[in-house]
Design a protein around this motif. Structure first.
Motif, PDB file in Angstrom:
ATOM      1  N   ASP A 191       0.850  -1.189   0.000  1.00 37.69           N
ATOM      2  CA  ASP A 191       0.000   0.000   0.000  1.00 37.69           C
ATOM      3  C   ASP A 191       0.891   1.246   0.000  1.00 37.69           C
ATOM      4  O   ASP A 191       1.871   1.300   0.749  1.00 37.69           O
ATOM      5  N   PRO A 192       0.578   2.245  -0.822  1.00 41.12           N
ATOM      6  CA  PRO A 192       1.420   3.449  -0.875  1.00 41.12           C
ATOM      7  C   PRO A 192       1.685   4.088   0.492  1.00 41.12           C
ATOM      8  O   PRO A 192       2.782   4.595   0.726  1.00 41.12           O
ATOM      9  N   ASP A 193       0.730   4.033   1.398  1.00 38.38           N
ATOM     10  CA  ASP A 193       0.915   4.624   2.731  1.00 38.38           C
ATOM     11  C   ASP A 193       1.897   3.845   3.599  1.00 38.38           C
ATOM     12  O   ASP A 193       2.342   4.346   4.630  1.00 38.38           O
ATOM     13  N   ALA A 194       2.221   2.620   3.205  1.00 42.51           N
ATOM     14  CA  ALA A 194       3.107   1.766   4.007  1.00 42.51           C
ATOM     15  C   ALA A 194       4.484   1.589   3.360  1.00 42.51           C
ATOM     16  O   ALA A 194       5.304   0.820   3.861  1.00 42.51           O
ATOM     17  N   ARG A 195       4.726   2.288   2.271  1.00 42.76           N
ATOM     18  CA  ARG A 195       6.006   2.125   1.577  1.00 42.76           C
ATOM     19  C   ARG A 195       7.139   2.825   2.334  1.00 42.76           C
ATOM     20  O   ARG A 195       6.909   3.668   3.181  1.00 42.76           O
ATOM     21  N   GLY A 196       8.361   2.430   2.009  1.00 41.20           N
ATOM     22  CA  GLY A 196       9.532   3.040   2.615  1.00 41.20           C
ATOM     23  C   GLY A 196       9.973   2.379   3.911  1.00 41.20           C
ATOM     24  O   GLY A 196      10.864   2.879   4.587  1.00 41.20           O
ATOM     25  N   GLN A 197       9.375   1.239   4.259  1.00 44.84           N
ATOM     26  CA  GLN A 197       9.716   0.521   5.485  1.00 44.84           C
ATOM     27  C   GLN A 197      10.439  -0.793   5.202  1.00 44.84           C
ATOM     28  O   GLN A 197      10.694  -1.571   6.117  1.00 44.84           O
ATOM     29  N   GLY A 198      10.700  -1.077   3.933  1.00 53.73           N
ATOM     30  CA  GLY A 198      11.345  -2.335   3.577  1.00 53.73           C
ATOM     31  C   GLY A 198      10.397  -3.522   3.528  1.00 53.73           C
ATOM     32  O   GLY A 198      10.843  -4.671   3.503  1.00 53.73           O
ATOM     33  N   LEU A 199       9.086  -3.256   3.482  1.00 52.30           N
ATOM     34  CA  LEU A 199       8.118  -4.354   3.482  1.00 52.30           C
ATOM     35  C   LEU A 199       8.211  -5.212   2.228  1.00 52.30           C
ATOM     36  O   LEU A 199       8.126  -6.439   2.323  1.00 52.30           O
ATOM     37  N   ALA A 200       8.357  -4.601   1.077  1.00 46.62           N
ATOM     38  CA  ALA A 200       8.427  -5.384  -0.163  1.00 46.62           C
ATOM     39  C   ALA A 200       9.601  -6.361  -0.087  1.00 46.62           C
ATOM     40  O   ALA A 200       9.451  -7.541  -0.423  1.00 46.62           O
ATOM     41  N   GLU A 201      10.738  -5.885   0.364  1.00 47.16           N
ATOM     42  CA  GLU A 201      11.908  -6.765   0.452  1.00 47.16           C
ATOM     43  C   GLU A 201      11.663  -7.905   1.448  1.00 47.16           C
ATOM     44  O   GLU A 201      12.020  -9.051   1.177  1.00 47.16           O
ATOM     45  N   ARG A 202      11.050  -7.608   2.582  1.00 43.69           N
ATOM     46  CA  ARG A 202      10.738  -8.662   3.560  1.00 43.69           C
ATOM     47  C   ARG A 202       9.773  -9.691   2.965  1.00 43.69           C
ATOM     48  O   ARG A 202       9.934 -10.899   3.166  1.00 43.69           O
ATOM     49  N   LEU A 203       8.775  -9.213   2.230  1.00 38.21           N
ATOM     50  CA  LEU A 203       7.818 -10.118   1.601  1.00 38.21           C
ATOM     51  C   LEU A 203       8.489 -10.988   0.545  1.00 38.21           C
ATOM     52  O   LEU A 203       8.260 -12.199   0.484  1.00 38.21           O
TER      53      LEU A 203
END
Length: 152
Positions: free
Chosen positions: A88-100
Motif C-alpha cells: 500500500d502506498p501509505d506503508a512504503r519506505g519501510q522495507g516491506l516489499a523486500e521482507r515479503l
C-alpha cells in the motif's frame, strides 16, 4: 514493526489484496473481471496456485507477495514465480516489499525449489539489486517486459 503471515490465515483480506493487484497490474487483468480474479486468488490460497504472504499492522493489511505456480501464459515451462508484489502506498519506505520477497523465496526454498522466476514491466533495477538476473526481455501488454530469475 509489521508482521508477516500467510493470507490463508486471514481470508477476510483476500478480496482487498486481489483488488489491489487487479488495479496495480490492470493491463494483465484487462480481460478478467475483478470478481473472477478475486475468486481465483482466494481459491489459490488453498490449492497452491497463489500462496500469498501478507504484511499486517494489527489487522490492517499493508501489502503482500505471492508464490505462484504459474504467472506468465507464454512461459508455462517456467515456475514457480514470485508474483503479486504490492505494498500500500501509505506503508512504503519501510522495507516491506523486500521482507515479503525474501519470505516468499524462503518458503520456496523450504519446499525444495532451487530457482524462481518473476516478470516486471518497470522494477527490473529493484530486483537486480536483490539478486535477480535477466533471463530475457519480451513484449507484452504493449510494453517492454523483463523476465528474471533467481537461484535460491
Amino acid at each position: 514493526m509489521p508482521r508477516l503471515d500467510w493470507l490463508a490465515h486471514h481470508p477476510h483480506h483476500s478480496d482487498t489484496f486481489a483488488g489491489w493487484i487487479h488495479r496495480q497490474f490492470h493491463y494483465e487483468y484487462a480481460s478478467q473481471p475483478l470478481a473472477d480474479w478475486q475468486r481465483e486468488f482466494a481459491e489459490g490460497q488453498g490449492n497452491g496456485d497463489w500462496q500469498c504472504l501478507i504484511a499486517l499492522e494489527g489487522d490492517q493489511l499493508l501489502g503482500g507477495a505471492a508464490l505462484a505456480r504459474a504467472d506468465l501464459a507464454h512461459r508455462p515451462d517456467l515456475g514457480p514465480w514470485l508474483a503479486c508484489v504490492f505494498v500500500d502506498p501509505d506503508a512504503r519506505g519501510q522495507g516491506l516489499a523486500e521482507r515479503l520477497i525474501e519470505g516468499i523465496c524462503a518458503e520456496a526454498k523450504a519446499k525444495g525449489v532451487a530457482r524462481m522466476y518473476l516478470h516486471t514491466q518497470d522494477k527490473h533495477d529493484y530486483y537486480a539489486k536483490r539478486g535477480w538476473t535477466l533471463l530475457e526481455n519480451f513484449q507484452a501488454w504493449d510494453q517492454q517486459q523483463w523476465l528474471m530469475v533467481r537461484d535460491l
